[in-house]
Write a protein that holds these residues in place. Sequence first.
Motif, PDB file in Angstrom:
ATOM      1  N   CYS A  10       0.858  -1.184   0.000  1.00 25.48           N
ATOM      2  CA  CYS A  10       0.000   0.000   0.000  1.00 25.48           C
ATOM      3  C   CYS A  10       0.892   1.231   0.000  1.00 25.48           C
ATOM      4  CB  CYS A  10      -0.949   0.005   1.200  1.00 25.48           C
ATOM      5  SG  CYS A  10      -0.155   0.288   2.795  1.00 25.48           S
ATOM      6  N   ASP A  11       0.321   2.349  -0.405  1.00 23.51           N
ATOM      7  CA  ASP A  11       1.057   3.603  -0.416  1.00 23.51           C
ATOM      8  C   ASP A  11       1.473   3.941   1.020  1.00 23.51           C
ATOM      9  OD1 ASP A  11       1.666   6.452  -0.399  1.00 23.51           O
ATOM     10  OD2 ASP A  11       0.775   6.521  -2.400  1.00 23.51           O
ATOM     11  N   PHE A  18      -2.494  -0.543  -4.372  1.00 23.21           N
ATOM     12  CA  PHE A  18      -1.873  -0.307  -5.666  1.00 23.21           C
ATOM     13  C   PHE A  18      -2.491  -1.202  -6.735  1.00 23.21           C
ATOM     14  CE2 PHE A  18       1.971   0.865  -3.041  1.00 23.21           C
ATOM     15  CZ  PHE A  18       2.027   2.191  -3.461  1.00 23.21           C
ATOM     16  N   ASN A  27      -1.245   4.194  -7.247  1.00 18.64           N
ATOM     17  CA  ASN A  27      -2.186   4.325  -6.155  1.00 18.64           C
ATOM     18  C   ASN A  27      -3.603   4.346  -6.724  1.00 18.64           C
ATOM     19  OD1 ASN A  27      -3.944   5.629  -4.175  1.00 18.64           O
ATOM     20  ND2 ASN A  27      -2.098   6.183  -3.049  1.00 18.64           N
TER      21      ASN A  27
END
Length: 242
Positions: A10-11, A18, A27
């Motif tokens: 994940c960001d 993602f 994202n």
Amino acid sequence: MESEALALLCDPDTRYSFELDGQTLRNTATGRVYPIRDGIPLFISSLTGANLRLQSRYDRMARFYDLGERLNRWMGKSPDFRAELAAALELAPGARVLEVAVGTGANIPYLPQTIDLYGIDISWPMLIRCRRKLRKSGRSVRLFHGEAARLPFCSSAFDCVFAACVLGALPEPARAVTEMVWVTRPGGRIVIADRFSPAGNNGQDAAPVFPMDLVPEGMENVQARTIGEGQLYCLSFSKPLD
């Protein structure tokens, strides 16, 4: 990139998931893009201040790190603590494990072949040397370029997360531990090992002073021990089930 690894990412700034877009990770909410270079996702674009100095330090060390470690052990200046560290992880077959600050992969040979291992590091040259060693050994480890205080993984992604000889060098060690807890599943294990602070251990015969402030409030099964002939501390604890 395998779908299994993608699902764990994940960001690090927004925690959004993602999608794979060619040689980039996008994202799904903001559209922000992170590149993939030589198969390694990059979650660092630019650093400043203490983080930049830390990265530069390890970039310079990468070429000589393994040789320097062997020389220090041969000269008796550095004990080989890695087998003790691996035992403290208490890894079950099939466990999904993250090493924060994997470096050149010096700990990897001590870890079971039966685990699913991930590694992240702030230094690109360190990661490249790690990957070369892995290719020679045939060991499969997924590598990522990122910061300990901004881990690009989803909550509860790992059964065990550990870091060795890095917390003392970080500008925000408490934040790094918080991130380690975040990505560990409830009931999972977190292990931190590093050299004792000289300021906290006065005299060879004095009882070791463990940095218990690194353990977040509410953690369970907290243990503190020495490894590496007493030169390093090893803190281990579990993330609560609730």
